[in-house]
Design an enzyme around this catalytic site. Structure first.
Site, PDB file in Angstrom:
ATOM      1  N   HIS A 197      34.239 -25.142   9.891  1.00 20.11           N
ATOM      2  CA  HIS A 197      33.894 -26.504  10.324  1.00 20.11           C
ATOM      3  C   HIS A 197      32.395 -26.642  10.608  1.00 20.11           C
ATOM      4  O   HIS A 197      31.886 -26.134  11.604  1.00 20.11           O
ATOM      5  CB  HIS A 197      34.727 -26.867  11.566  1.00 20.11           C
ATOM      6  CG  HIS A 197      34.437 -28.230  12.070  1.00 20.11           C
ATOM      7  ND1 HIS A 197      34.410 -28.561  13.404  1.00 20.11           N
ATOM      8  CD2 HIS A 197      34.131 -29.379  11.409  1.00 20.11           C
ATOM      9  CE1 HIS A 197      34.116 -29.835  13.538  1.00 20.11           C
ATOM     10  NE2 HIS A 197      33.929 -30.351  12.341  1.00 20.11           N
TER      11      HIS A 197
ATOM     12  N   GLU B 153      32.081 -23.798  13.331  1.00 15.01           N
ATOM     13  CA  GLU B 153      33.289 -23.274  13.986  1.00 15.01           C
ATOM     14  C   GLU B 153      34.149 -22.587  12.932  1.00 15.01           C
ATOM     15  O   GLU B 153      34.379 -23.160  11.859  1.00 15.01           O
ATOM     16  CB  GLU B 153      34.100 -24.416  14.620  1.00 15.01           C
ATOM     17  CG  GLU B 153      33.493 -24.971  15.889  1.00 15.01           C
ATOM     18  CD  GLU B 153      34.344 -26.097  16.498  1.00 15.01           C
ATOM     19  OE1 GLU B 153      34.623 -26.040  17.691  1.00 15.01           O
ATOM     20  OE2 GLU B 153      34.725 -27.026  15.765  1.00 15.01           O
TER      21      GLU B 153
HETATM   22  N1  CAA Z   1      18.822 -32.993   6.121  1.00 11.75           N
HETATM   23  C1  CAA Z   1      17.692 -32.306   6.322  1.00 11.75           C
HETATM   24  N2  CAA Z   1      16.890 -32.489   7.381  1.00 11.75           N
HETATM   25  C2  CAA Z   1      17.240 -33.461   8.253  1.00 11.75           C
HETATM   26  C3  CAA Z   1      18.400 -34.232   8.107  1.00 11.75           C
HETATM   27  C4  CAA Z   1      19.208 -33.968   6.974  1.00 11.75           C
HETATM   28  N3  CAA Z   1      20.338 -34.639   6.752  1.00 11.75           N
HETATM   29  N4  CAA Z   1      18.498 -35.081   9.159  1.00 11.75           N
HETATM   30  C5  CAA Z   1      17.439 -34.855   9.942  1.00 11.75           C
HETATM   31  N5  CAA Z   1      16.673 -33.878   9.393  1.00 11.75           N
HETATM   32  C6  CAA Z   1      15.471 -33.290   9.942  1.00 11.75           C
HETATM   33  C7  CAA Z   1      14.288 -34.239   9.881  1.00 11.75           C
HETATM   34  O1  CAA Z   1      13.630 -34.159   8.645  1.00 11.75           O
HETATM   35  C8  CAA Z   1      13.442 -33.735  11.026  1.00 11.75           C
HETATM   36  O2  CAA Z   1      12.758 -32.556  10.613  1.00 11.75           O
HETATM   37  P1  CAA Z   1      11.340 -32.141  11.278  1.00 11.75           P
HETATM   38  O3  CAA Z   1      11.557 -32.091  12.760  1.00 11.75           O
HETATM   39  O4  CAA Z   1      11.081 -30.814  10.687  1.00 11.75           O
HETATM   40  O5  CAA Z   1      10.397 -33.213  10.853  1.00 11.75           O
HETATM   41  C9  CAA Z   1      14.483 -33.287  12.058  1.00 11.75           C
HETATM   42  O6  CAA Z   1      15.692 -33.055  11.330  1.00 11.75           O
HETATM   43  C10 CAA Z   1      14.729 -34.334  13.108  1.00 11.75           C
HETATM   44  O7  CAA Z   1      15.081 -35.553  12.464  1.00 11.75           O
HETATM   45  P2  CAA Z   1      14.435 -36.975  12.779  1.00 11.75           P
HETATM   46  O8  CAA Z   1      13.028 -36.769  13.241  1.00 11.75           O
HETATM   47  O9  CAA Z   1      14.691 -37.858  11.613  1.00 11.75           O
HETATM   48  O10 CAA Z   1      15.314 -37.602  13.921  1.00 11.75           O
HETATM   49  P3  CAA Z   1      15.790 -37.006  15.289  1.00 11.75           P
HETATM   50  O11 CAA Z   1      14.766 -36.186  15.955  1.00 11.75           O
HETATM   51  O12 CAA Z   1      16.376 -38.175  15.974  1.00 11.75           O
HETATM   52  O13 CAA Z   1      16.985 -35.998  14.892  1.00 11.75           O
HETATM   53  C11 CAA Z   1      19.247 -35.570  14.533  1.00 11.75           C
HETATM   54  C12 CAA Z   1      18.061 -36.412  14.126  1.00 11.75           C
HETATM   55  C13 CAA Z   1      19.014 -34.107  14.148  1.00 11.75           C
HETATM   56  C14 CAA Z   1      20.435 -36.105  13.752  1.00 11.75           C
HETATM   57  C15 CAA Z   1      19.443 -35.674  16.091  1.00 11.75           C
HETATM   58  O14 CAA Z   1      19.459 -37.036  16.458  1.00 11.75           O
HETATM   59  C16 CAA Z   1      20.703 -35.030  16.570  1.00 11.75           C
HETATM   60  O15 CAA Z   1      20.762 -33.825  16.751  1.00 11.75           O
HETATM   61  N6  CAA Z   1      21.750 -35.853  16.814  1.00 11.75           N
HETATM   62  C17 CAA Z   1      23.036 -35.375  17.278  1.00 11.75           C
HETATM   63  C18 CAA Z   1      23.803 -34.818  16.111  1.00 11.75           C
HETATM   64  C19 CAA Z   1      25.147 -34.310  16.524  1.00 11.75           C
HETATM   65  O16 CAA Z   1      25.566 -34.357  17.666  1.00 11.75           O
HETATM   66  N7  CAA Z   1      25.877 -33.812  15.520  1.00 11.75           N
HETATM   67  C20 CAA Z   1      27.216 -33.353  15.718  1.00 11.75           C
HETATM   68  C21 CAA Z   1      28.133 -34.454  15.365  1.00 11.75           C
HETATM   69  S1  CAA Z   1      29.799 -33.965  15.605  1.00 11.75           S
HETATM   70  C22 CAA Z   1      30.199 -33.202  14.236  1.00 11.75           C
HETATM   71  O17 CAA Z   1      29.508 -33.120  13.270  1.00 11.75           O
HETATM   72  C23 CAA Z   1      31.546 -32.650  14.250  1.00 11.75           C
HETATM   73  C24 CAA Z   1      32.571 -33.504  13.607  1.00 11.75           C
HETATM   74  O18 CAA Z   1      33.443 -32.947  13.003  1.00 11.75           O
HETATM   75  C25 CAA Z   1      32.636 -34.960  13.787  1.00 11.75           C
END
Ligand code: CAA
Length: 284
Positions: free
Chosen positions: A141, A153
């Site tokens: 996961h 996971e």
């Molecule tokens: N692919 C590659 N790189 C990515 C990306 C992607 N899809 N999305 C973001 N990035 C990179 C950006 O390029 C940026 O890189 P640098 O720092 O090197 O420039 C970095 O990640 C941060 O992105 P942003 O600056 O655009 O935006 P941010 O700081 O707001 O981060 C985020 C975005 C990483 C999504 C952050 O908001 C975050 O961690 N959010 C929470 C995500 C979370 O909780 N995920 C779990 C969800 S639950 C799950 O997935 C389980 C399920 O089964 C439902």
């Protein structure tokens, strides 16, 4: 020890694109399957754009981006998985759809191939039982966005063999990710904890305790979460959030997991979050 050299990804959605991305970047051959050619092409464009972001922030080189893209083969026919070591199912988070996908997949695989499922909530044992190889079936996961999130996971079903578990653990290490092992309970660990929090945020909105903005600001600045819970719900997909809450509610039979009626209503309206341009926020 079984070594995974080639990976199949079944389902070219949000998670499928991320899984294909990290596997190709780790040097594995990737077959990406979907029934619709246009969805596959859109998915490859997403992978390409996300690899470019990583080049721009100097996480990878242009050469690595090009090589990764060249390792991804688009498939509209499951026969393309006939020589694949591990196929990861990443279709819609719905048990019936997953079972159907798995039953179509099995006859196309070599006997020793492993199957992983990226389900975020459904019983691994139950999904394994709908395949011809429960001993070589495991929950793998990933978290969204897959190229950024460090955790995977790993969840064994009752019949999962040690060899399968170890091969999956090595595979995850090869991707540079960290494993957390969960027992096979509804929604495992991350979503068992995260989704009730999101559901509670939706109740907080439903009961008028706060607005969308104030709830998200409260959790971003008050609990240091990178995204507010409503923004995160839109990011995950409200249909997926609802499915996970239903699995928790049904599987644990406790009213504390009751999906918020507002979440149900949004999904019924087709407001599924970012992917439909409308959820708690308007992306149009
Ligand atoms: N692919 C590659 N790189 C990515 C990306 C992607 N899809 N999305 C973001 N990035 C990179 C950006 O390029 C940026 O890189 P640098 O720092 O090197 O420039 C970095 O990640 C941060 O992105 P942003 O600056 O655009 O935006 P941010 O700081 O707001 O981060 C985020 C975005 C990483 C999504 C952050 O908001 C975050 O961690 N959010 C929470 C995500 C979370 O909780 N995920 C779990 C969800 S639950 C799950 O997935 C389980 C399920 O089964 C439902």
């Amino acid at each position: 020890m079984v070594e995974i050299r080639s990976v199949g990804v079944m389902g070219a959605g949000q998670m499928g694109s991320g899984i294909a991305h990290v596997c190709a970047l780790a040097g594995l051959d990737v077959g990406l399957y979907d029934v619709a050619r246009d969805r596959l092409e859109a998915c490859l464009n997403v992978v390409s754009a996300n690899l470019s972001r990583q080049v721009a922030s100097k996480k990878i080189t242009e050469e690595q981006r090009r090589e990764a893209l060249s390792r991804i083969k688009l498939l509209t026919d499951l026969e393309g998985f006939s020589d694949t070591d591990l196929v990861i199912e990443a279709v819609t988070e719905n048990e019936t759809i997953k079972r159907k996908a798995l039953s179509q997949l099995c006859p196309e695989l070599k006997p020793e191939a492993m199957i992983g499922t990226n389900t975020s909530s459904v019983s691994i044992t139950r999904l394994a039982a709908s395949t011809d190889r429960p001993e070589r079936f495991i929950g793998i996961h990933f978290m969204n966005p897959v190229p950024v999130m460090q955790l995977v996971e790993l969840v064994r079903g009752i019949a999962t063999e040690d060899e399968t578990f170890e091969a999956a653990r090595n595979f995850v290490s090869k991707l540079g990710k960290t494993v957390a092992v969960s027992e096979d309970f509804p929604a495992f660990m991350v979503n068992r904890i995260l989704l009730p929090m999101i559901n509670e945020a939706i109740y907080t909105l439903y009961e008028g305790v706060g607005t969308v903005d104030s709830i998200d600001t409260a959790m971003r600045l008050g609990a240091n979460h990178p995204m507010g819970p409503l923004q995160l719900a839109d990011f995950i997909g409200l249909d997926t959030c609802l499915s996970i809450m239903q699995v928790l509610h049904d599987g644990l039979a406790d009213s504390k997991y009751r999906p918020c009626p507002l979440l149900v209503k949004y999904v019924e309206a087709g407001w599924l979050g970012r992917k439909t341009q409308r959820g708690f926020y308007d992306y149009r």
